[in-house]
Write a protein that holds these residues in place. Structure first.
Motif, PDB file in Angstrom:
ATOM      1  N   GLY A  82       0.810  -1.206   0.000  1.00 14.76           N
ATOM      2  CA  GLY A  82       0.000   0.000   0.000  1.00 14.76           C
ATOM      3  C   GLY A  82       0.846   1.259   0.000  1.00 14.76           C
ATOM      4  N   PRO A  83       0.289   2.374  -0.460  1.00  9.89           N
ATOM      5  CA  PRO A  83       1.008   3.652  -0.436  1.00  9.89           C
ATOM      6  C   PRO A  83       1.170   4.163   0.994  1.00  9.89           C
ATOM      7  CG  PRO A  83      -0.895   3.708  -1.913  1.00  9.89           C
ATOM      8  CD  PRO A  83      -1.028   2.495  -1.078  1.00  9.89           C
ATOM      9  N   PHE A  84       2.039   5.146   1.141  1.00  7.62           N
ATOM     10  CA  PHE A  84       2.237   5.793   2.422  1.00  7.62           C
ATOM     11  C   PHE A  84       2.155   7.303   2.220  1.00  7.62           C
ATOM     12  CE2 PHE A  84       6.206   4.625   0.392  1.00  7.62           C
ATOM     13  CZ  PHE A  84       6.900   5.832   0.313  1.00  7.62           C
ATOM     14  N   TYR A  85       1.966   8.034   3.307  1.00  9.92           N
ATOM     15  CA  TYR A  85       1.913   9.483   3.197  1.00  9.92           C
ATOM     16  C   TYR A  85       3.218  10.018   2.607  1.00  9.92           C
ATOM     17  CZ  TYR A  85      -2.501  10.387   5.561  1.00  9.92           C
ATOM     18  OH  TYR A  85      -3.841  10.460   5.872  1.00  9.92           O
ATOM     19  N   PHE A  86       3.099  10.988   1.735  1.00 12.25           N
ATOM     20  CA  PHE A  86       4.220  11.640   1.059  1.00 12.25           C
ATOM     21  C   PHE A  86       4.925  10.722   0.069  1.00 12.25           C
ATOM     22  CE2 PHE A  86       4.370  12.889   5.688  1.00 12.25           C
ATOM     23  CZ  PHE A  86       3.459  13.922   5.560  1.00 12.25           C
ATOM     24  N   CYS A  87       4.292   9.624  -0.322  1.00 14.37           N
ATOM     25  CA  CYS A  87       4.942   8.691  -1.250  1.00 14.37           C
ATOM     26  C   CYS A  87       5.123   9.318  -2.624  1.00 14.37           C
ATOM     27  CB  CYS A  87       4.166   7.385  -1.350  1.00 14.37           C
ATOM     28  SG  CYS A  87       2.479   7.537  -1.991  1.00 14.37           S
ATOM     29  N   GLY A  88       4.290  10.301  -2.968  1.00 12.71           N
ATOM     30  CA  GLY A  88       4.460  10.960  -4.252  1.00 12.71           C
ATOM     31  C   GLY A  88       5.832  11.591  -4.376  1.00 12.71           C
ATOM     32  N   GLU A  89       6.295  12.240  -3.298  1.00 12.60           N
ATOM     33  CA  GLU A  89       7.612  12.862  -3.310  1.00 12.60           C
ATOM     34  C   GLU A  89       8.705  11.809  -3.490  1.00 12.60           C
ATOM     35  OE1 GLU A  89       8.006  15.115   0.236  1.00 12.60           O
ATOM     36  OE2 GLU A  89       6.321  16.455  -0.222  1.00 12.60           O
ATOM     37  N   PHE A  90       8.539  10.683  -2.824  1.00 15.10           N
ATOM     38  CA  PHE A  90       9.526   9.604  -2.938  1.00 15.10           C
ATOM     39  C   PHE A  90       9.605   9.091  -4.373  1.00 15.10           C
ATOM     40  CE2 PHE A  90      10.078   4.960  -3.109  1.00 15.10           C
ATOM     41  CZ  PHE A  90      11.389   4.858  -2.663  1.00 15.10           C
ATOM     42  N   PHE A  91       8.466   8.766  -4.968  1.00 16.63           N
ATOM     43  CA  PHE A  91       8.476   8.210  -6.314  1.00 16.63           C
ATOM     44  C   PHE A  91       8.977   9.231  -7.338  1.00 16.63           C
ATOM     45  CE2 PHE A  91       5.120   5.257  -4.573  1.00 16.63           C
ATOM     46  CZ  PHE A  91       5.943   4.133  -4.610  1.00 16.63           C
ATOM     47  N   GLU A  92       8.647  10.490  -7.142  1.00 21.73           N
ATOM     48  CA  GLU A  92       9.126  11.517  -8.062  1.00 21.73           C
ATOM     49  C   GLU A  92      10.647  11.643  -8.006  1.00 21.73           C
ATOM     50  OE1 GLU A  92       6.913  14.888  -6.836  1.00 21.73           O
ATOM     51  OE2 GLU A  92       5.030  14.186  -7.730  1.00 21.73           O
ATOM     52  N   GLN A  93      11.202  11.596  -6.796  1.00 19.38           N
ATOM     53  CA  GLN A  93      12.657  11.667  -6.658  1.00 19.38           C
ATOM     54  C   GLN A  93      13.338  10.437  -7.254  1.00 19.38           C
ATOM     55  OE1 GLN A  93      14.549  14.290  -5.465  1.00 19.38           O
ATOM     56  NE2 GLN A  93      12.581  15.356  -5.548  1.00 19.38           N
ATOM     57  N   MET A  94      12.738   9.271  -7.048  1.00 18.83           N
ATOM     58  CA  MET A  94      13.319   8.048  -7.603  1.00 18.83           C
ATOM     59  C   MET A  94      13.242   8.043  -9.124  1.00 18.83           C
ATOM     60  SD  MET A  94      14.624   6.394  -5.138  1.00 18.83           S
ATOM     61  CE  MET A  94      14.983   8.043  -4.486  1.00 18.83           C
ATOM     62  N   GLU A  95      12.209   8.670  -9.668  1.00 18.62           N
ATOM     63  CA  GLU A  95      12.114   8.769 -11.125  1.00 18.62           C
ATOM     64  C   GLU A  95      13.248   9.633 -11.679  1.00 18.62           C
ATOM     65  OE1 GLU A  95      10.816   7.911 -14.862  1.00 18.62           O
ATOM     66  OE2 GLU A  95      10.192   7.024 -12.948  1.00 18.62           O
ATOM     67  N   GLU A  96      13.639  10.674 -10.925  1.00 17.15           N
ATOM     68  CA  GLU A  96      14.767  11.496 -11.352  1.00 17.15           C
ATOM     69  C   GLU A  96      16.063  10.693 -11.332  1.00 17.15           C
ATOM     70  OE1 GLU A  96      15.058  15.112  -9.178  1.00 17.15           O
ATOM     71  OE2 GLU A  96      12.987  15.740  -9.602  1.00 17.15           O
ATOM     72  N   VAL A  97      16.215   9.829 -10.326  1.00 16.68           N
ATOM     73  CA  VAL A  97      17.399   8.968 -10.273  1.00 16.68           C
ATOM     74  C   VAL A  97      17.421   8.026 -11.472  1.00 16.68           C
ATOM     75  CG1 VAL A  97      18.552   7.127  -8.972  1.00 16.68           C
ATOM     76  CG2 VAL A  97      17.586   9.098  -7.760  1.00 16.68           C
ATOM     77  N   ARG A  98      16.270   7.418 -11.773  1.00 17.81           N
ATOM     78  CA  ARG A  98      16.175   6.529 -12.935  1.00 17.81           C
ATOM     79  C   ARG A  98      16.528   7.276 -14.218  1.00 17.81           C
ATOM     80  NH1 ARG A  98      12.323   2.301 -13.157  1.00 17.81           N
ATOM     81  NH2 ARG A  98      11.163   3.433 -14.761  1.00 17.81           N
ATOM     82  N   ALA A  99      16.052   8.499 -14.338  1.00 13.28           N
ATOM     83  CA  ALA A  99      16.321   9.286 -15.539  1.00 13.28           C
ATOM     84  C   ALA A  99      17.808   9.578 -15.689  1.00 13.28           C
ATOM     85  CB  ALA A  99      15.527  10.592 -15.494  1.00 13.28           C
ATOM     86  N   ARG A 100      18.494   9.850 -14.575  1.00  6.95           N
ATOM     87  CA  ARG A 100      19.933  10.109 -14.651  1.00  6.95           C
ATOM     88  C   ARG A 100      20.681   8.872 -15.130  1.00  6.95           C
ATOM     89  NH1 ARG A 100      19.129  12.886  -9.679  1.00  6.95           N
ATOM     90  NH2 ARG A 100      20.124  11.196  -8.482  1.00  6.95           N
ATOM     91  N   HIS A 101      20.248   7.699 -14.654  1.00  6.56           N
ATOM     92  CA  HIS A 101      20.911   6.466 -15.073  1.00  6.56           C
ATOM     93  C   HIS A 101      20.634   6.160 -16.538  1.00  6.56           C
ATOM     94  CE1 HIS A 101      22.731   5.090 -11.354  1.00  6.56           C
ATOM     95  NE2 HIS A 101      21.625   5.455 -10.708  1.00  6.56           N
ATOM     96  N   ARG A 102      19.446   6.503 -17.007  1.00  7.79           N
ATOM     97  CA  ARG A 102      19.136   6.269 -18.415  1.00  7.79           C
ATOM     98  C   ARG A 102      20.060   7.106 -19.312  1.00  7.79           C
ATOM     99  NH1 ARG A 102      13.570   7.357 -16.950  1.00  7.79           N
ATOM    100  NH2 ARG A 102      12.556   5.440 -16.298  1.00  7.79           N
ATOM    101  N   LYS A 103      20.341   8.336 -18.903  1.00  7.71           N
ATOM    102  CA  LYS A 103      21.180   9.220 -19.704  1.00  7.71           C
ATOM    103  C   LYS A 103      22.596   8.688 -19.844  1.00  7.71           C
ATOM    104  CE  LYS A 103      18.666  13.462 -18.533  1.00  7.71           C
ATOM    105  NZ  LYS A 103      18.737  14.763 -17.819  1.00  7.71           N
TER     106      LYS A 103
END
Length: 344
Positions: free
Chosen positions: A159-180
């Protein structure tokens, strides 16, 4: 001109500071926890972030002084944390320890905004610090239900947790850096994780949200039972009393505060945010689904909402907001907990 909230519940200014997102304590596995070594008239925490509980002539917390003998744990989110009480001495755990079930010390084992997953993980991570545990009383339910509506934020069957949107957004930025920096060919970037709450998100039907929340609570209660069996501790699950699950019309002081909170909220009114899961009828449907889930796990279940409703009047001022209790509310709930669970 002062707000009604500042006049009627001045301690809430200190809780605003305590829960400031800019001062959040981020932790591995738990994601976040209460601010450590916080000091104020209203709330104080130890070196780990656990709130101090008061007995008649002693104090205790998980990360500071602990009693030698068996203890009882009050587990959950911000309600058992005592969010809204005017002092550490007026929290639910402290009232249990000093008056209503004082034969054993009570420790506040709760985190602000926690759901059932985080409640269990908190116990796992700090169990080694505890003396023998006699009772585990989990006073919870609302956060897990609220999070179960966020269908876009479910990950790996958790299940989700409070403020999980911030966590997933930050992790997406990490994924994007690795893709580059990747040298692979033909790799297609996955779509970004939606913001939370997503404006396009369709909330599930109430029964589906309840079923999801009950599934998570049941799974975690099974784990609680396995852990408790090693020490012989009894586990109870108490559905927390919410102002909107308790009665359709709030007490006069509550109405002043609730209406004002709706006016000043930057996120929207309570009804817009939580109306689908916070009515008296929704609370009863949730309780009706939780009861058999607890029974299957051999866990005692109490829906404290009808119990509290029968113990007070329509004019009893119990809440500092729609979730958190006044000092009087904490004292009444502590007495009802002791009575319902047969604790002395």
């Amino acid at each position: 001109m002062k707000l009604h909230r500042e006049i009627l519940t001045p301690q809430m200014v200190q809780y605003d500071d305590f829960s400031s997102r800019g001062e959040t304590q981020y932790l591995p596995y738990l994601m976040y926890f209460n601010r450590p070594d916080y000091r104020s008239e209203a709330i104080n925490t130890d070196r780990l972030g656990f709130r101090i509980s008061h007995g008649v002539d002693e104090q205790a917390s998980v990360g500071s002084t602990l009693p030698d003998g068996p203890v009882r744990l009050l587990v959950g989110g911000s309600v058992p944390l005592g969010y809204g009480s005017t002092s550490d001495a007026t929290t639910m755990a402290s009232r249990l320890w000093t008056k209503h079930a004082s034969s054993r010390p009570w420790l506040t084992y709760a985190g602000h905004c926690y759901n059932s997953t985080q409640e269990l993980l908190l116990f796992l991570l700090y169990r080694h610090l505890l003396p023998p545990v006699e009772e585990v009383v989990i006073l919870s339910g609302f956060n897990t239900l609220v999070m179960s509506r966020l269908v876009e934020m479910h990950r790996a069957d958790q299940g989700p947790f409070y403020f999980c949107g911030e966590f997933f957004e930050q992790m997406e930025e990490v994924r994007a850096r690795h893709r580059k920096t990747s040298r692979g060919f033909g790799r297609r970037a996955k779509p970004a994780v939606p913001s939370w709450p997503s404006p396009d998100e369709v909330r599930p039907e109430l029964d589906d949200a309840i079923a999801s929340a009950v599934d998570l609570v049941g799974r975690h209660l099974a784990s609680w039972q396995v852990l408790a069996a090693a020490t012989g501790a009894r586990v109870s699950f108490v559905l927390q009393p919410m102002a909107t699950w308790l009665r359709a019309e709030p007490a006069p002081e509550e109405k002043l505060i609730f209406d004002e909170l709706d006016r000043i909220s930057k996120l929207g009114t309570w009804e817009a945010l939580y109306g689908d899961v916070s009515s008296v009828a929704a609370g009863q449907r949730y309780a009706d689904a939780l009861a058999p889930a607890c029974e299957r796990q051999g866990v005692r279940f109490v829906n404290l909402n009808p119990v509290l409703r029968a113990a007070v009047t329509d004019k009893s001022w119990l809440y500092v907001d729609r979730a958190h209790l006044t000092d009087e509310g904490n004292d009444i709930v502590a007495a009802l907990l002791a009575d319902q669970l047969g604790l002395s």
